[in-house]
Structures are given as C-alpha cells and as structure tokens.
Design an enzyme around this catalytic site. Structure first.
Site, mmCIF file in Angstrom:
data_model
loop_
_atom_site.group_PDB
_atom_site.id
_atom_site.type_symbol
_atom_site.label_atom_id
_atom_site.label_comp_id
_atom_site.label_asym_id
_atom_site.label_seq_id
_atom_site.Cartn_x
_atom_site.Cartn_y
_atom_site.Cartn_z
ATOM 1 C CD GLU A 1 -8.663 -3.844 -1.348
ATOM 2 O OE1 GLU A 1 -9.193 -3.995 -0.288
ATOM 3 O OE2 GLU A 1 -7.621 -4.619 -1.515
ATOM 4 C CG ASP B 1 -1.828 -1.001 1.107
ATOM 5 O OD1 ASP B 1 -2.392 -1.611 -0.019
ATOM 6 O OD2 ASP B 1 -2.427 -1.741 2.264
#
Length: 353
Positions: A219, A39
């Site tokens: 996401e 991420d």
C-alpha cells in the site's frame, strides 16, 4: 592553540552580539519526530512546501505550508475540505490525501468510504488555489469518484508522470469488490487529472516475508521518474501491528511500458525497523530549500504497546540520496531525539508562504 583561539573570536563575538541584541542564535539542527500523524505527503511549488493530511483536527482534509522543511513542524493546519453528507460514499474513513499541482490547478486525491471499509474507493477534489476552496471534482461520477476499470476496493491513490511522459495513477488494490487480501499495487494511465483510462493493471503482489508480516499487503505507492527511470515506492505488511511495516521498491525496465506488469522488478526492504524506530513507511521525497539535498519524509512509531499501531505514528524526516540510476538510497531510520542538521538552505521555524 593561539591560532585556533583567534579563528574562533569572530564567531564568539557574533554569538555574544546576537544575545545582546535579543536575538537567539539561528537553529542549526532539529530532532525527530516533527509532529504526530501518518501517511505523509509533501509537494513543493514555487519554493513552498505543501503538506496534506486527514484527521488533523480542523477538517476532513487539511494542509500546512512552509518555506522551510523543518518549519512544517510548527506550521498551523489549514482546513480545506469537509464532507457535507454523512451518508455519502466519501464521507468516512478519509485516508492518505495527496495534494498535487498539475497544469496550474490543485488536486487532492484520496480514498474514502461510507463507514464500511469494504466500500473504500478513490476520489478527487479540485481548486484553483492550494488553500481552496475545494470542490468534489467533475469526474463524471458522484462526489468526484475516480472510475478505474476494475471497480474493486481501492485506497492510497497517487498520480505521477512516468519516463514516457504520460500521467499515471497508482494505488493499493484488491482483486475483489471488498477488502479481502492480498492488497496489491495497481496502475492505470490517466487521460487527464480527472479521468482514468483503461486498463487497470496489477503490477505487483506481496510475496516476500517483509511484505506479508501480519497480512499480505502492499500500500501507499508513490511513483516518480529520475535519471530517465520510473520507480514506485510502497509500504508492505500490516499497518496495525507495531513492528511490521517496511518499504519496498518497484523499478520499471528501461523503455518498457508501465502497463506491462512483467517489466516491473521488486526489491526490498529498502527501509525497515531499526533500533527503537518501528514500522517506518509511506516514504515521500522532497528537495532541500536550496535544492542541494534530498530528504525522506516518513511515518514511524517508537512503541510496541500501541493497538492498533497506526494510532501512535508520527512524522519524521532525514537525508537520503539517489544512486546513479535514480533509485532511492534511504539508509536506516534515525532514532527519535537525535539532533540532525537542518536541510541545506533551511531556515527553521518559518512557515510563511
């Protein structure tokens, strides 16, 4: 042959001189991966790249900084925030913190829960300096919670300015108070960096084969504006299955309101597995130090035997560009260990602010 030999003499002499003076030749390339993690998030302010993450080993939320993109690989982690109450709703499962510089202040947007994934919600920290100290922001709710209209399960917050000049929050949402699928992309306008204005709008739902591998998931949204157009990149499919993750793109119709769900057009995958690079996702774009190039930072894995797959992620980067309308053109992920030229104007190994 003699002409070519003579043209090479100055270069050879400079190299020999650097060795005799004890200086190693300047690096001209780097190799992926840069470091372990997932991420990725990066922002550049006043010539310094700031990278933020959780689970870095020194604090709940950390940053590293460098004037060199490649130098981030060697920059030390700096802890900027730790929770103080294990029973707090934002004390556990702190995911995907993003460091943003807005109107002279520094904000970290992140998702967290109380130890139960079904309770994941959005939060924000604030500071006057990138290294902190950070405090839970005064949003009007305990622990700096961001109140959006739905109150549903939420992760991966990102704030960005759309083509209409207004600040928006986008995140991965469900249509429930818990983590039941599908995960979608939600959007809301912000009154200011700490307060979300109604309504919350779900602008995209996973429906394509490349965003429903394992589970129907969208996401890691990241919004940006380029060439007068507004875009959101996101990751699709299940993060815990080694070869599932891929990257999609949402494009807003010209002059449309970002809150008009019908005005967003989905395309993808724009970045997917290739060779021995599996599960590439969570793309974020940064300019080279001299501003002449753009680079894509993302996470990927190179193993198919890691369960869950996200524990084997590492951070990588490679050049990319935008088309005439501002949409990202990412190509295919480069194999690990392949020498890539440094970003234009980059001096690797430097991380001084």
């Amino acid at each position: 042959m003699l002409r070519h030999f003579r043209s090479a003499v100055p270069v050879l002499a400079a190299w020999v001189l650097s060795l005799s003076s004890g200086a190693a030749p300047a690096a001209t390339s780097f190799r992926n991966p840069l470091f372990a993690g997932g991420d990725p998030w990066i922002t550049r302010v006043d010539g310094v790249y700031y990278y933020s993450a959780s689970q870095c080993g020194v604090a709940d939320v950390c940053i590293k900084h460098s004037r060199s993109l490649a130098g981030l690989a060697h920059a030390p982690w700096i802890g900027i925030w730790n929770h103080t109450d294990d029973k707090a709703p934002n004390a556990h499962d702190i995911w995907a913190p993003e460091l943003h510089h807005i109107d002279g202040r520094w904000y970290v947007y992140y998702a967290a829960d109380d130890g139960d994934n079904d309770h994941h919600r959005l939060y924000v920290l604030v500071a006057d300096r990138p290294e902190g100290p950070y405090a839970e922001a005064d949003t009007g709710l305990p622990h700096g919670a961001l109140a959006e209209a739905s109150g549903h399960w939420a992760i991966d917050p990102d704030v960005f300015t759309a083509a209409d000049g207004k600040l928006y929050l986008t995140w991965s949402c469900t249509d429930h108070a818990d983590s039941r699928f599908p995960q979608r992309i939600c959007l809301a306008r912000m009154r200011d960096p700490l307060h979300v204005a109604a309504p919350t709008v779900a602008i995209s739902t996973p429906s394509e084969s490349w965003e429903t591998r394992g589970k129907p998931i969208q996401e890691g949204p990241v919004g940006y504006t380029r060439a007068g157009h507004t875009y959101i990149t996101y990751s699709g499919s299940a993060s815990w299955i080694p070869n599932d993750y891929a990257v999609g793109l949402l494009a807003l119709a010209p002059d449309a309101s970002p809150l008009d769900a019908s005005a967003w057009r989905k395309s993808g995958p724009i970045f997917d597995h290739h060779g021995t690079v599996y599960g590439p996702g969570s793309v974020v774009f940064a300019p080279s130090p001299d501003g002449r190039q753009w680079w894509n930072l993302y996470h990927a894995i190179e193993r198919l035997d890691c369960q869950p797959a996200y524990r084997c992620r590492d951070i990588r980067m490679q050049p990319m560009h935008f088309d005439a309308a501002g949409a990202p053109v990412l190509g295919v992920p480069a194999e690990a260990g392949v020498a890539l030229p440094l970003p234009s104007g980059d001096q690797a190994q430097t991380h001084e602010p």
